[in-house]
Scaffold this motif. Sequence first.
Motif, PDB file in Angstrom:
ATOM      1  N   CYS A 153       0.847  -1.197   0.000  1.00  0.00           N
ATOM      2  CA  CYS A 153       0.000   0.000   0.000  1.00  0.00           C
ATOM      3  C   CYS A 153       0.881   1.246   0.000  1.00  0.00           C
ATOM      4  N   CYS A 157      -3.875   4.669   6.132  1.00  0.00           N
ATOM      5  CA  CYS A 157      -5.158   5.100   6.691  1.00  0.00           C
ATOM      6  C   CYS A 157      -5.197   4.738   8.175  1.00  0.00           C
ATOM      7  N   CYS A 169      -6.796   1.329   9.361  1.00  0.00           N
ATOM      8  CA  CYS A 169      -6.455   0.102   8.635  1.00  0.00           C
ATOM      9  C   CYS A 169      -5.475  -0.775   9.401  1.00  0.00           C
TER      10      CYS A 169
HETATM   11 FE1  SF4 Z   1      -3.970   1.086   2.209  1.00  0.00          FE
HETATM   12 FE2  SF4 Z   1      -5.317   0.113   4.287  1.00  0.00          FE
HETATM   13 FE3  SF4 Z   1      -5.801   2.575   3.412  1.00  0.00          FE
HETATM   14 FE4  SF4 Z   1      -6.547   0.491   1.930  1.00  0.00          FE
HETATM   15  S1  SF4 Z   1      -7.336   1.047   3.942  1.00  0.00           S
HETATM   16  S2  SF4 Z   1      -5.527   2.348   1.205  1.00  0.00           S
HETATM   17  S3  SF4 Z   1      -4.874  -0.953   2.372  1.00  0.00           S
HETATM   18  S4  SF4 Z   1      -3.874   1.846   4.314  1.00  0.00           S
END
Ligand code: SF4
Length: 288
Positions: free
Chosen positions: A28, A32, A35
């Motif tokens: 990634c 976020c 996450c």
């Molecule tokens: Fe990356 Fe997790 Fe955000 Fe999806 S939710 S963009 S996997 S950090």
Amino acid sequence: MTQADHPCFNASVRSRFGRVHLPVAGDCNLSCGYCNRRYACVNESRPGVTQKLLRPEEACEALAKVLSSMPQIRVAAIAGPGDPLASAPATLQTLQMVKKRFPSLLLCLSTNGLALPEYCNELVELGVSHVTVTVNTLQDKNAASIYQSIQVADSPLQGAMAAQLLRERQEEGVRRLSEQKVTVKINTVVLPSLNDREIPHIAQTVAGWGAKIMNLIGLIPVAGTPLAHLPAPSSSELAKLRTEAQRFLPQMTHCSRCRADAVGLLGEKHILQPFLHRPPSSCVSSPA
Ligand code: SF4
Ligand code: SF4
């Protein structure tokens, strides 16, 4: 098969047609605050979770086995466990293989949008018909609370510059795909007290970019993540926000917040893992 056969974009077919998530994208480029992709638990059901990260060849083989026992599958999608375009080589190779071997399936992808402009042309050439872009905020201040950093050309970027770059790339990606007749859905994770007040504005803005549908997803607070202290929005809060956003974009209300290796009809609990170990398709009976 038509674009209207996608069960996430068209609620009227959700009990007839299913999708497979092929978990080939491990990397990634964003962080976020809600996450956590470290889970590989079969009982954990939320985006970002997969039992196993697959190579494109493995994913394609597993898909063949799924299709032999689940003829209702209409969509092959890549939705993680990381961002599909942060793992572009594996994602594009998988899409190419699926297109060649199973040309009647719809191809679908979800992304945070950071790398989307770079790959728009390839996605269109591959025949990807549905793309979901997660747009959680259009405001620098909120972006700083939601994202720890973004990764651009191997360097982390933070603050207002990061927020602006992410926003610009999301807009460019959505506009270009929409112009090419790709159906674009916007996912927005509803983060109470953080981004909930700007949701109507997000809906109005992304509608102007060309998005066709919006999916407000309630936060699933995950222990150990920076936003774990926020509550999940209540169903009445979500309903109210959907009513407000509906003024600008049709709302998806049947999202199951699926894992990155989900298989079958929306809401079913099947995952891809058992299909990795199945005998050849001619010997397979229907899953339990
Ligand atoms: Fe990356 Fe997790 Fe955000 Fe999806 S939710 S963009 S996997 S950090
Ligand atoms: Fe569809 Fe929502 Fe599941 Fe994605 S997470 S496949 S949009 S039901």
